[in-house]
Scaffold this active site. Sequence first.
Site, PDB file in Angstrom:
ATOM      1  N   HIS A  28       0.932  -1.127  -0.073  1.00 55.67           N
ATOM      2  CA  HIS A  28      -0.255   0.031   0.141  1.00 55.67           C
ATOM      3  C   HIS A  28       0.830   1.332   0.146  1.00 55.67           C
ATOM      4  CE1 HIS A  28      -4.165  -1.588   0.285  1.00 55.67           C
ATOM      5  NE2 HIS A  28      -3.499  -2.642   0.721  1.00 55.67           N
ATOM      6  N   THR A  29       2.019   1.164  -0.408  1.00 53.84           N
ATOM      7  CA  THR A  29       2.965   2.289  -0.471  1.00 53.84           C
ATOM      8  C   THR A  29       3.092   2.837  -1.837  1.00 53.84           C
ATOM      9  OG1 THR A  29       4.725   0.760  -0.723  1.00 53.84           O
ATOM     10  CG2 THR A  29       4.548   1.782   1.345  1.00 53.84           C
ATOM     11  N   ASP A  30       2.670   2.033  -2.760  1.00 50.89           N
ATOM     12  CA  ASP A  30       2.945   2.648  -4.258  1.00 50.89           C
ATOM     13  C   ASP A  30       2.111   3.649  -4.466  1.00 50.89           C
ATOM     14  OD1 ASP A  30       0.482   1.140  -4.537  1.00 50.89           O
ATOM     15  OD2 ASP A  30       1.180   0.164  -6.314  1.00 50.89           O
TER      16      ASP A  30
ATOM     17  N   GLY B 289      -8.084 -13.497  -8.113  1.00 53.71           N
ATOM     18  CA  GLY B 289      -8.638 -13.066  -6.560  1.00 53.71           C
ATOM     19  C   GLY B 289      -7.372 -13.449  -5.609  1.00 53.71           C
TER      20      GLY B 289
ATOM     21  N   GLY C  28      -4.521 -12.569  -4.927  1.00 46.21           N
ATOM     22  CA  GLY C  28      -3.371 -11.458  -4.596  1.00 46.21           C
ATOM     23  C   GLY C  28      -2.164 -11.472  -5.484  1.00 46.21           C
TER      24      GLY C  28
ATOM     25  N   SER D 293      -3.635 -10.951 -10.904  1.00 43.72           N
ATOM     26  CA  SER D 293      -4.023 -11.652 -12.377  1.00 43.72           C
ATOM     27  C   SER D 293      -4.504 -10.553 -13.271  1.00 43.72           C
ATOM     28  CB  SER D 293      -4.996 -12.718 -12.028  1.00 43.72           C
ATOM     29  OG  SER D 293      -6.416 -11.910 -11.084  1.00 43.72           O
TER      30      SER D 293
ATOM     31  N   GLU E 284      -6.778   0.464 -15.719  1.00 44.09           N
ATOM     32  CA  GLU E 284      -7.375  -0.074 -14.585  1.00 44.09           C
ATOM     33  C   GLU E 284      -7.778   1.356 -13.564  1.00 44.09           C
ATOM     34  OE1 GLU E 284      -7.232  -3.134 -13.763  1.00 44.09           O
ATOM     35  OE2 GLU E 284      -7.944  -3.166 -11.879  1.00 44.09           O
TER      36      GLU E 284
ATOM     37  N   ASP F 106       2.064  -3.099  -9.565  1.00 42.69           N
ATOM     38  CA  ASP F 106       1.637  -4.578 -10.216  1.00 42.69           C
ATOM     39  C   ASP F 106       1.833  -4.630 -11.818  1.00 42.69           C
ATOM     40  OD1 ASP F 106       0.843  -4.971  -7.567  1.00 42.69           O
ATOM     41  OD2 ASP F 106      -1.516  -4.852  -8.260  1.00 42.69           O
TER      42      ASP F 106
HETATM   43  C1  GLA Z   1      -2.931  -3.671  -5.330  1.00 47.71           C
HETATM   44  C2  GLA Z   1      -2.768  -2.454  -6.184  1.00 47.71           C
HETATM   45  C3  GLA Z   1      -1.292  -2.229  -6.168  1.00 47.71           C
HETATM   46  C4  GLA Z   1      -0.958  -2.181  -4.709  1.00 47.71           C
HETATM   47  C5  GLA Z   1      -1.410  -3.077  -3.899  1.00 47.71           C
HETATM   48  C6  GLA Z   1      -1.068  -2.993  -2.209  1.00 47.71           C
HETATM   49  O1  GLA Z   1      -2.275  -5.061  -5.815  1.00 47.71           O
HETATM   50  O2  GLA Z   1      -3.127  -3.007  -7.576  1.00 47.71           O
HETATM   51  O3  GLA Z   1      -1.164  -0.983  -6.853  1.00 47.71           O
HETATM   52  O4  GLA Z   1      -1.593  -0.775  -4.185  1.00 47.71           O
HETATM   53  O5  GLA Z   1      -2.658  -3.490  -3.807  1.00 47.71           O
HETATM   54  O6  GLA Z   1      -0.046  -2.720  -2.218  1.00 47.71           O
END
Ligand code: GLA
Length: 372
Positions: free
Chosen positions: A36-38, A124, A126, A129, A158, A170
Amino acid sequence: MAGAAEIVRKFDARYPASATPRVWRAPGRVNLIGEHTDYNLGLVLPMAIDLACWVAVAPSGDEWLRVYSQQLGAGSQWCIADIPRALPVGDWTDRVAGIAWELSRRGVELHGANVLIDSQVPLGGGLSSSAALGVSLALALGGPREPLEVAKLARAAEVDFVGVPCGIMDQFISAEGWAMFLDCRSLSWSSVKLPADVAIVTANTMVKHELEASAYRTRVEECAEAARKLGIGSLRDAELGALGALDGALLKRARHIVTENARVSRFVAAAEGDDAAEMGRIVTESHISLRDDYEVSCVELDFLVEAALRVEGVLGARMTGAGFGGSTVNLVHPEAVDSLKATLAAEYRKYHGLTPEMHLCVASPGASEVIG
Ligand code: GLA
């Protein structure tokens, strides 16, 4: 699924009258640290894995973009002329329409095409995909070839079409490959080599709680609000000793981001110093912060993390990805991989009645066309 020949065979069965397709693949990813830093312009360290989304594409010779997903046994189609006005419908086909829409928005001329999607990345789970699908399709439908540019395009689809306000992590790791230490503000990055005595194993909770999409959006907003209250552009510039203007949930969210960025830097230093034990400790600290401060874990993720940490030879474990289900990532001594898998399978089945899919991850190259 076994390579290009196999997907071409499936394509031919689906579209018997079609021209021979070209094939592209883009890997899923496991995020090792930096969660959750991106979208807070912070630091991340994802790794592309040996589970990929494959797409086979051939010109259709007409004005239709047709798509079929082998996993879902379902398809859809759009008239090319309608793509610029397409709207999301709320299912997986948005990822296809979104890429086509984004390409047309950038002036790429679209042509009718038949598309077959065959993915090994669990939906789904994580492990991104969606990003693997977006990146492989963007390449296949005529997007830019440079990894950062294709990642930006897939992310824009997205955010602006599908409506998920995600960061760049991602899509970028799927396009670029291997393991990267990425600064999401400058977009500068470097490759990271993991010590040989660290194996990476993912364990899928097999659940995805409804809350995920709304909670993700809420976290993005909370972080923006916290930054506003601190008088800074993003939480990337926050400091632990200067969070005084915040309290309650905003304080916890900001504290996670600040400490998580620091953990990414410490993890990189530990990897460079071949300090597997320290890498593992940092990963587990990240889970605790995501559970208690960022509040994006769930009982199934916590269960798998705690069960893993009781196994001899496990260095660290945490949830990976957005949270509320999906997978955990485990750092393990290679000789302990089998006992980790056996323990998680037995315990998770006993307490949750589910068998977690587990995968020993091999760092993999980024998205490309597959020849032959
Ligand atoms: C998802 C989002 C990413 C990132 C993560 C959490 O995968 O697509 O951009 O924020 O959650 O790190």
